[in-house]
Enzyme design. Structure first.
Site, PDB file in Angstrom:
ATOM      1  N   CYS A 152      31.952 -16.987   7.328  1.00  0.00           N
ATOM      2  CA  CYS A 152      32.774 -16.446   6.245  1.00  0.00           C
ATOM      3  C   CYS A 152      33.529 -17.610   5.581  1.00  0.00           C
ATOM      4  O   CYS A 152      33.504 -18.745   6.083  1.00  0.00           O
ATOM      5  CB  CYS A 152      33.752 -15.414   6.789  1.00  0.00           C
ATOM      6  SG  CYS A 152      35.076 -16.138   7.770  1.00  0.00           S
ATOM      7  N   GLU A 191      11.952 -15.472   1.730  1.00  0.00           N
ATOM      8  CA  GLU A 191      12.544 -16.798   1.501  1.00  0.00           C
ATOM      9  C   GLU A 191      12.287 -17.281   0.067  1.00  0.00           C
ATOM     10  O   GLU A 191      11.799 -18.390  -0.172  1.00  0.00           O
ATOM     11  CB  GLU A 191      12.023 -17.831   2.522  1.00  0.00           C
ATOM     12  CG  GLU A 191      12.215 -17.442   3.970  1.00  0.00           C
ATOM     13  CD  GLU A 191      13.678 -17.429   4.446  1.00  0.00           C
ATOM     14  OE1 GLU A 191      14.584 -17.742   3.638  1.00  0.00           O
ATOM     15  OE2 GLU A 191      13.904 -17.071   5.614  1.00  0.00           O
TER      16      GLU A 191
END
Ligand SMILES: [Zn+2]
Length: 212
Positions: A186, A87
């Protein structure tokens, strides 16, 4: 030669599984490794946890303004064959500069994993912008849109109480408040579910209808 590497993906892209696998590969050959994550990432506390539940304690839980270039931290990583960062978007720009310096001055490869963009569709943080500017190698870990449309996930959209939104604080850890979750989408699905009221979308839709 040692490089600073940035591997990015959308949420659920298997980044942590990738780190755990890389750690395993090094340790199988008796190489010491160092795993770092930011303390801002409260999920898993001092461990990294993959989606399949595999966990591992980190070696350095880095505070927001903490330097890696202190004697205490140096002693934790200086004999490592590789430094792995989970992260990485939660680190500071200065911490990225330190990682770059470690890679190039004392020749320890640094592989960082993280998100490219936040839920508003912008570069996640100054740390990510810095990585795009200075990383020696950048690659994408591909993942699929959650709508199962078959396309590649690009966006990390936020859903609050089941409703998609692009408003709010940049860092809200999923699970920290029960109503926030992140959904990899997407471009087409992001437009359909999140950006449908966006000014550009509205303008182009009006044009399409006008010129029918
Ligand atoms: Zn999609």
């Amino acid at each position: 030669m040692a490089n600073l590497i940035f591997k990015y993906s959308a949420m659920n892209g298997g980044k942590t599984i990738n780190i755990l696998q890389t750690a395993h590969n090094y340790e199988e050959n008796n190489f010491k490794i160092t795993i770092i994550k930011s303390k801002i990432d409260t999920k898993g506390k001092d461990s990294i946890i993959s989606r399949n539940g595999e966990a591992r304690k980190v070696d350095i839980l880095l505070r927001e303004n903490e330097s890696l270039l202190t004697e205490g931290n140096y002693k934790k990583y200086y004999t490592s064959k590789v430094i792995l960062v989970d992260e990485v978007e939660m680190l500071s720009e200065s911490q990225i500069e330190e990682l770059w310096t470690i890679a190039h001055l004392i020749k320890i490869p640094v592989i960082t994993y993280g998100l490219k963009s936040n839920f508003t569709g912008n570069i996640f943080s100054p740390a990510v912008a810095k990585l795009f500017a200075v990383a020696d190698d950048i690659s994408e870990i591909g993942s699929s849109c959650l709508c199962l449309c078959g396309k590649k996930a690009i966006f990390n959209s936020r859903r609050v109480n089941g409703v998609f939104t692009d408003q709010g604080e940049t860092v809200v850890i999923d699970g920290s408040t029960s109503d926030v979750e992140y959904v990899p989408l997407c471009g087409d699905c992001y437009l359909k579910y999140v950006k449908i009221k966006d000014k550009h979308v509205k303008k182009l839709t009006d044009l399409v209808n006008k010129v029918l």
